[in-house]
Design a protein around this motif. Structure first.
Motif, PDB file in Angstrom:
ATOM      1  N   TRP A  47      43.908  79.147  22.751  1.00  0.00           N
ATOM      2  CA  TRP A  47      45.072  78.036  22.843  1.00  0.00           C
ATOM      3  C   TRP A  47      45.463  78.449  21.233  1.00  0.00           C
ATOM      4  O   TRP A  47      44.826  78.523  20.284  1.00  0.00           O
ATOM      5  N   SER A  48      46.987  78.331  21.026  1.00  0.00           N
ATOM      6  CA  SER A  48      47.402  78.205  19.932  1.00  0.00           C
ATOM      7  C   SER A  48      48.547  77.228  19.708  1.00  0.00           C
ATOM      8  O   SER A  48      49.063  76.640  20.959  1.00  0.00           O
ATOM      9  N   PRO A  49      48.838  76.530  18.585  1.00  0.00           N
ATOM     10  CA  PRO A  49      49.963  75.563  18.445  1.00  0.00           C
ATOM     11  C   PRO A  49      51.208  75.767  18.598  1.00  0.00           C
ATOM     12  O   PRO A  49      52.166  75.266  18.544  1.00  0.00           O
ATOM     13  N   ALA A  52      53.959  74.239  20.915  1.00  0.00           N
ATOM     14  CA  ALA A  52      53.190  73.052  21.245  1.00  0.00           C
ATOM     15  C   ALA A  52      54.108  71.868  20.692  1.00  0.00           C
ATOM     16  O   ALA A  52      53.650  71.086  19.880  1.00  0.00           O
ATOM     17  N   GLU A  54      55.279  69.103  21.955  1.00  0.00           N
ATOM     18  CA  GLU A  54      54.865  67.732  22.337  1.00  0.00           C
ATOM     19  C   GLU A  54      53.637  67.253  21.228  1.00  0.00           C
ATOM     20  O   GLU A  54      53.548  66.085  20.962  1.00  0.00           O
ATOM     21  N   ALA A  55      52.922  68.312  21.152  1.00  0.00           N
ATOM     22  CA  ALA A  55      51.628  68.085  20.106  1.00  0.00           C
ATOM     23  C   ALA A  55      52.420  67.656  18.755  1.00  0.00           C
ATOM     24  O   ALA A  55      51.922  66.856  17.856  1.00  0.00           O
ATOM     25  N   ALA A  56      53.191  68.661  18.408  1.00  0.00           N
ATOM     26  CA  ALA A  56      53.754  68.204  17.018  1.00  0.00           C
ATOM     27  C   ALA A  56      54.448  66.798  16.932  1.00  0.00           C
ATOM     28  O   ALA A  56      54.613  66.232  15.952  1.00  0.00           O
ATOM     29  N   GLN A  57      55.400  66.417  17.983  1.00  0.00           N
ATOM     30  CA  GLN A  57      56.026  65.390  18.242  1.00  0.00           C
ATOM     31  C   GLN A  57      54.947  64.049  18.034  1.00  0.00           C
ATOM     32  O   GLN A  57      55.128  63.314  17.247  1.00  0.00           O
ATOM     33  N   ALA A  58      53.849  64.085  18.545  1.00  0.00           N
ATOM     34  CA  ALA A  58      52.712  63.339  18.696  1.00  0.00           C
ATOM     35  C   ALA A  58      52.111  63.133  17.171  1.00  0.00           C
ATOM     36  O   ALA A  58      52.155  61.794  16.734  1.00  0.00           O
ATOM     37  N   LEU A  59      51.740  64.157  16.713  1.00  0.00           N
ATOM     38  CA  LEU A  59      51.211  64.064  15.371  1.00  0.00           C
ATOM     39  C   LEU A  59      52.331  63.419  14.260  1.00  0.00           C
ATOM     40  O   LEU A  59      52.013  62.828  13.423  1.00  0.00           O
ATOM     41  N   GLU A  60      53.752  63.722  14.658  1.00  0.00           N
ATOM     42  CA  GLU A  60      54.545  63.409  13.511  1.00  0.00           C
ATOM     43  C   GLU A  60      54.540  61.631  13.739  1.00  0.00           C
ATOM     44  O   GLU A  60      54.902  61.023  12.736  1.00  0.00           O
TER      45      GLU A  60
END
Length: 75
Positions: A47-49, A52, A54-60
């Protein structure tokens, strides 16, 4: 050397050396198990970010919420 020859030698080791033997054997067994699971020349997905979003938006969003709770006057 066979096990029957090795056991008396192991019994005479210090506690510290016995622990080193245990650690060594444990790591050897773990390495063998890992190698058994991997097929030579096999392809394994990693797996690589990258892409990704949606993951970046969730973290932001989490970071913004955390900053609001840390600095309520700056919100």
């Amino acid at each position: 050397m066979v096990l029957t020859e090795l056991l008396p030698i192991l019994k005479e080791l210090s506690r510290e050396d016995k622990q080193r033997v245990i650690d060594f054997l444990s790591s050897e067994i773990a390495e063998e198990e890992t190698l058994k699971q991997l097929k030579n020349g096999g392809n394994y997905e990693v797996w690589s970010p990258y892409d990704a979003f949606e993951a970046a938006q969730a973290l932001e969003k989490m970071l913004e919420e955390h900053q609001k709770t840390e600095n309520p006057n700056n919100a």
